[in-house]
Design a protein around this motif. Structure first.
Motif, mmCIF file in Angstrom:
data_model
loop_
_atom_site.group_PDB
_atom_site.id
_atom_site.type_symbol
_atom_site.label_atom_id
_atom_site.label_comp_id
_atom_site.label_asym_id
_atom_site.label_seq_id
_atom_site.Cartn_x
_atom_site.Cartn_y
_atom_site.Cartn_z
ATOM 1 N N LEU A 212 -117.184 -10.577 2.592
ATOM 2 C CA LEU A 212 -115.867 -10.806 3.182
ATOM 3 C C LEU A 212 -115.669 -12.307 3.346
ATOM 4 C CD1 LEU A 212 -113.312 -9.502 4.513
ATOM 5 C CD2 LEU A 212 -114.540 -9.627 6.695
ATOM 6 N N VAL A 213 -114.490 -12.784 2.970
ATOM 7 C CA VAL A 213 -114.190 -14.216 3.065
ATOM 8 C C VAL A 213 -112.952 -14.409 3.935
ATOM 9 C CG1 VAL A 213 -113.305 -16.199 1.768
ATOM 10 C CG2 VAL A 213 -115.264 -14.927 0.896
ATOM 11 N N LEU A 214 -113.051 -15.349 4.871
ATOM 12 C CA LEU A 214 -111.906 -15.788 5.676
ATOM 13 C C LEU A 214 -111.673 -17.247 5.307
ATOM 14 C CD1 LEU A 214 -109.794 -15.621 7.935
ATOM 15 C CD2 LEU A 214 -111.629 -16.035 9.588
ATOM 16 N N ALA A 215 -110.596 -17.501 4.577
ATOM 17 C CA ALA A 215 -110.397 -18.846 4.030
ATOM 18 C C ALA A 215 -108.915 -19.122 3.805
ATOM 19 C CB ALA A 215 -111.175 -18.994 2.720
ATOM 20 N N LYS A 216 -108.634 -20.316 3.281
ATOM 21 C CA LYS A 216 -107.250 -20.717 3.006
ATOM 22 C C LYS A 216 -106.858 -20.367 1.571
ATOM 23 C CE LYS A 216 -107.724 -25.089 4.092
ATOM 24 N NZ LYS A 216 -109.098 -25.168 4.608
ATOM 25 N N ARG A 217 -105.561 -20.194 1.363
ATOM 26 C CA ARG A 217 -105.025 -20.067 0.019
ATOM 27 C C ARG A 217 -103.725 -20.858 -0.065
ATOM 28 N NH1 ARG A 217 -102.682 -13.779 0.009
ATOM 29 N NH2 ARG A 217 -100.819 -14.236 1.278
ATOM 30 N N ARG A 218 -103.368 -21.244 -1.271
ATOM 31 C CA ARG A 218 -102.113 -21.932 -1.511
ATOM 32 C C ARG A 218 -100.958 -20.946 -1.455
ATOM 33 N NH1 ARG A 218 -102.554 -26.781 -4.563
ATOM 34 N NH2 ARG A 218 -100.300 -26.929 -4.203
ATOM 35 N N LEU A 219 -99.766 -21.441 -1.139
ATOM 36 C CA LEU A 219 -98.578 -20.601 -1.193
ATOM 37 C C LEU A 219 -98.389 -20.094 -2.622
ATOM 38 C CD1 LEU A 219 -96.007 -22.577 1.004
ATOM 39 C CD2 LEU A 219 -97.548 -20.730 1.675
ATOM 40 N N GLY A 220 -98.048 -18.826 -2.745
ATOM 41 C CA GLY A 220 -97.895 -18.223 -4.058
ATOM 42 C C GLY A 220 -99.119 -17.492 -4.541
ATOM 43 N N ASP A 221 -100.272 -17.792 -3.952
ATOM 44 C CA ASP A 221 -101.509 -17.085 -4.282
ATOM 45 C C ASP A 221 -101.460 -15.710 -3.607
ATOM 46 O OD1 ASP A 221 -104.101 -16.203 -4.760
ATOM 47 O OD2 ASP A 221 -105.053 -18.070 -4.158
ATOM 48 N N VAL A 222 -101.771 -14.653 -4.342
ATOM 49 C CA VAL A 222 -101.684 -13.297 -3.795
ATOM 50 C C VAL A 222 -103.048 -12.753 -3.388
ATOM 51 C CG1 VAL A 222 -99.603 -12.773 -5.094
ATOM 52 C CG2 VAL A 222 -101.827 -12.285 -6.116
ATOM 53 N N LEU B 160 -116.211 -24.802 1.789
ATOM 54 C CA LEU B 160 -114.818 -24.960 1.413
ATOM 55 C C LEU B 160 -114.275 -23.641 0.872
ATOM 56 C CD1 LEU B 160 -115.008 -28.375 -0.473
ATOM 57 C CD2 LEU B 160 -114.415 -27.973 1.917
ATOM 58 N N SER B 161 -112.969 -23.438 1.019
ATOM 59 C CA SER B 161 -112.364 -22.181 0.591
ATOM 60 C C SER B 161 -112.654 -21.895 -0.881
ATOM 61 C CB SER B 161 -110.849 -22.220 0.828
ATOM 62 O OG SER B 161 -110.560 -22.322 2.209
ATOM 63 N N GLY B 162 -112.470 -22.904 -1.748
ATOM 64 C CA GLY B 162 -112.711 -22.701 -3.174
ATOM 65 C C GLY B 162 -114.144 -22.299 -3.471
ATOM 66 N N THR B 163 -115.084 -22.900 -2.755
ATOM 67 C CA THR B 163 -116.497 -22.560 -2.928
ATOM 68 C C THR B 163 -116.776 -21.131 -2.492
ATOM 69 O OG1 THR B 163 -117.126 -24.870 -2.582
ATOM 70 C CG2 THR B 163 -118.846 -23.207 -2.287
ATOM 71 N N LEU B 164 -116.161 -20.717 -1.392
ATOM 72 C CA LEU B 164 -116.353 -19.349 -0.900
ATOM 73 C C LEU B 164 -115.838 -18.325 -1.909
ATOM 74 C CD1 LEU B 164 -115.280 -19.809 2.830
ATOM 75 C CD2 LEU B 164 -117.604 -19.599 1.953
ATOM 76 N N TYR B 165 -114.680 -18.608 -2.510
ATOM 77 C CA TYR B 165 -114.139 -17.681 -3.505
ATOM 78 C C TYR B 165 -115.066 -17.581 -4.712
ATOM 79 C CZ TYR B 165 -109.758 -17.851 -0.839
ATOM 80 O OH TYR B 165 -108.813 -17.751 0.146
ATOM 81 N N GLU B 166 -115.633 -18.708 -5.120
ATOM 82 C CA GLU B 166 -116.573 -18.700 -6.237
ATOM 83 C C GLU B 166 -117.820 -17.883 -5.900
ATOM 84 O OE1 GLU B 166 -117.386 -22.772 -7.054
ATOM 85 O OE2 GLU B 166 -115.400 -23.189 -7.899
ATOM 86 N N MET B 167 -118.327 -18.046 -4.678
ATOM 87 C CA MET B 167 -119.500 -17.283 -4.250
ATOM 88 C C MET B 167 -119.192 -15.785 -4.222
ATOM 89 S SD MET B 167 -121.039 -19.661 -1.172
ATOM 90 C CE MET B 167 -122.381 -18.504 -0.857
#
Length: 285
Positions: free
Chosen positions: A142-152, A127-134
């Protein structure tokens, strides 16, 4: 001998499903790509591509050629790398969100490995959140994942809508509340967006199936268990989009590339450039 330039255009059209997108990817004009295909078909005396209602697809003869074309291009890439003085070497740890893996990732990896055979890729799917934590823990380069609108965070690859999906939307609509929801576990971007939208509309819901695998969620949705939320271009076959007016509108999501500080800059830039050049949102012919 078959022309490798023509074969490269043929493979690009198959991967992108569009002459226009293939031309953009190769840095050529659309007419040039069309000429390459026409000359290849003339050389072989067979029709290789056909156009359906949504995209360009292979004919039976095109399917027969595809594997050989890829093999010939791979051999060419190996030879070029053998004599290249600045070929990339090393290892790169790539993290990719679960729902992206079954869409455009295979084409990206195929071309990257062909161009950089001395680079070892370690792929993590989560999951995107898990990848960011890792990545924050130093486990991914390098991570290719989703982000919410407003996230920079990261560099934007593309943006597209999230949609509600079900096997039989009419049957789901007739069910008594609460809405049966099929969702990834936390931390999931699509789950968070869906639940926030339902809460804003004060629509009751219950999660009837949770799974960290998109194939598992898809199986539950195809079994008619409930409603699934996915990016529109990644809607699994066998599911129908639920039109507006009943369920709340969902905000868009953005797919982004996020490099880790301290990662091998040349390797990260090479793969990032490949992804930015090849990955698109909803395809057009």
């Amino acid at each position: 001998m078959l022309d490798l330039t023509q074969l490269r255009s043929f493979v690009a059209v198959e991967q992108m499903g569009s002459f226009t997108l293939a031309a953009e990817r190769l840095g050529l004009g659309q007419s040039t790509v069309s000429q390459h295909i026409q000359r290849l078909e003339t050389e072989l005396g067979r029709k290789l591509l056909a156009r359906d209602t949504h995209r360009v697809v292979l004919t039976g003869d095109g399917e027969a050629l595809l594997g050989h074309a890829r093999q010939m291009l791979s051999i060419e890439g190996d030879v070029r790398q053998l004599f290249a003085g600045n070929s990339l070497r090393g290892s790169l740890r790539l993290g990719v969100s679960e729902d992206f893996v079954t869409s455009q990732l295979p084409d990206v990896l195929e071309d990257f490995v062909r161009s950089h055979p001395s680079v070892d890729l370690e792929l993590t799917v989560a999951l995107s959140g898990t990848l960011y934590e890792m990545q924050d823990n130093g486990d991914l380069d390098l991570v290719l994942a989703k982000r919410r609108l407003g996230d920079v965070r990261g560099k934007l690859v593309y943006r597209e809508p999230l949609v509600w999906l079900a096997r039989d939307p009419d049957r789901i609509r007739k069910l008594a509340a609460p809405l049966p929801l099929i969702a990834f576990p936390t931390p999931s971007v699509t789950r968070a967006v869906a639940l926030e939208a339902l809460r804003r509309q004060q629509m009751p819901w219950r999660i009837v199936c949770t799974c960290g695998s998109l194939s598992g969620l898809t199986a539950a949705a195809r079994a008619g268990m409930g409603v699934l939320v996915q990016p529109r271009s990644m809607a699994p076959a066998g599911l129908m989009e639920i039109g507006p007016g009943w369920l709340p509108t969902l905000e868009d999501v953005e797919f982004v590339l996020v490099p880790r500080k301290g990662a091998d800059r040349l390797l990260v830039e090479a793969l990032s450039e490949d992804i930015l050049a090849k990955v698109r949102g909803p395809r057009s012919t």
